[in-house]
Design a protein around this motif. Structure first.
Motif, PDB file in Angstrom:
ATOM      1  N   ARG A  51       1.025  -1.223  -0.003  1.00  0.00           N
ATOM      2  CA  ARG A  51      -0.288  -0.050   0.057  1.00  0.00           C
ATOM      3  C   ARG A  51       0.847   1.287  -0.050  1.00  0.00           C
ATOM      4  NH1 ARG A  51      -3.628  -1.218   4.930  1.00  0.00           N
ATOM      5  NH2 ARG A  51      -4.501   1.117   4.646  1.00  0.00           N
ATOM      6  N   LYS A  52       2.044   1.216   0.741  1.00  0.00           N
ATOM      7  CA  LYS A  52       2.866   2.281   0.694  1.00  0.00           C
ATOM      8  C   LYS A  52       3.337   2.692  -0.628  1.00  0.00           C
ATOM      9  CE  LYS A  52       7.603   3.817   1.712  1.00  0.00           C
ATOM     10  NZ  LYS A  52       8.695   3.353   1.078  1.00  0.00           N
TER      11      LYS A  52
ATOM     12  N   ALA B 256       0.480   4.062  -2.977  1.00  0.00           N
ATOM     13  CA  ALA B 256       0.314   5.364  -2.407  1.00  0.00           C
ATOM     14  C   ALA B 256       1.296   6.429  -2.927  1.00  0.00           C
ATOM     15  CB  ALA B 256      -0.307   5.554  -1.209  1.00  0.00           C
TER      16      ALA B 256
ATOM     17  N   TRP C 170       5.087   7.150   7.298  1.00  0.00           N
ATOM     18  CA  TRP C 170       4.452   6.075   7.008  1.00  0.00           C
ATOM     19  C   TRP C 170       4.334   4.897   8.138  1.00  0.00           C
ATOM     20  CZ3 TRP C 170       0.333   4.801   3.887  1.00  0.00           C
ATOM     21  CH2 TRP C 170       0.152   3.278   3.580  1.00  0.00           C
TER      22      TRP C 170
ATOM     23  N   GLU D  12      -3.523   5.362   4.654  1.00  0.00           N
ATOM     24  CA  GLU D  12      -3.240   6.433   3.647  1.00  0.00           C
ATOM     25  C   GLU D  12      -3.899   7.875   4.200  1.00  0.00           C
ATOM     26  OE1 GLU D  12      -3.203   2.366   1.686  1.00  0.00           O
ATOM     27  OE2 GLU D  12      -4.404   3.370   3.228  1.00  0.00           O
TER      28      GLU D  12
ATOM     29  N   TYR E 180      -1.682   9.196   7.065  1.00  0.00           N
ATOM     30  CA  TYR E 180      -0.300   9.827   6.321  1.00  0.00           C
ATOM     31  C   TYR E 180      -0.521  11.199   5.770  1.00  0.00           C
ATOM     32  CZ  TYR E 180       3.673  10.217   3.537  1.00  0.00           C
ATOM     33  OH  TYR E 180       5.104  10.491   2.888  1.00  0.00           O
TER      34      TYR E 180
END
Length: 179
Positions: free
Chosen positions: A94-95, A98, A106, A144, A147
């Motif tokens: 997912r990091k 994104a 994160w 997300e 973040y």
């Protein structure tokens, strides 16, 4: 099962880290049986290179035996559930999806995503880990969202910070993809 778990916990010597880790994994699996396959697929690696626990993207659970011995089975179980949650929630993938650049921020955002759930369940996470409330954020959001909020100037101004918060420990490449 409960009798064997209780016997293991009572019989564990706090200096015997592998037995303490085994007791914590059993405790976590007993309380949350749906996590059991993930918990028992972790490959334990004892190291003094980290302060507590972390996971890598290859499902290795790194743990510091002195840290493990200084906490209760329940606390260790909560931290193992936290760490395996990074893998189950695919925080590394997912990091990258994104386009996140700040690994530490994160990691804090993913910790908030996990910890708000674990704390709401009453798990005894030690050492006041990052949670959305600490940063004036709503609970129940995804990493997300946390973040973006943590890196926004408005959130930083509200907290009186000039830099983004990066408290907490490094949960390993299983959380952010970096060694």
């Amino acid at each position: 099962m409960l009798g064997r778990l209780a016997g293991l916990i009572r019989g564990s010597d706090r200096q015997d880290s592998s037995r303490g880790l085994q007791a914590a994994r059993l405790h976590a699996a007993y309380d949350r049986p749906y996590f059991a396959p993930a918990l028992f697929n972790l490959i334990p690696v004892c190291t003094d290179q980290i302060g507590s626990m972390a996971v890598d993207s290859r499902w290795r659970l790194y743990y510091n035996d002195k840290w493990l011995a200084s906490h209760s089975v329940e606390q260790n179980a909560a931290v193992i559930l936290h760490e395996v949650s990074h893998l189950l929630r695919d925080h590394e993938g997912r990091k990258q999806a994104a386009g996140v650049k700040d690994d530490r921020l994160w990691n804090t955002a993913t910790d908030c995503e996990i910890n708000d759930d674990l704390l709401a369940e009453g798990l005894p996470l030690p050492n006041h880990p990052p949670s959305p409330e600490q940063f004036g954020l709503e609970t129940g959001e995804e990493a997300e969202t946390y973040y973006r909020s943590l890196s926004s100037p408005a959130t930083q101004a509200r907290r009186g910070n000039k830099t983004a918060p990066t408290q907490g420990t490094d949960c390993g490449s299983g959380a952010h993809g970096q060694r």
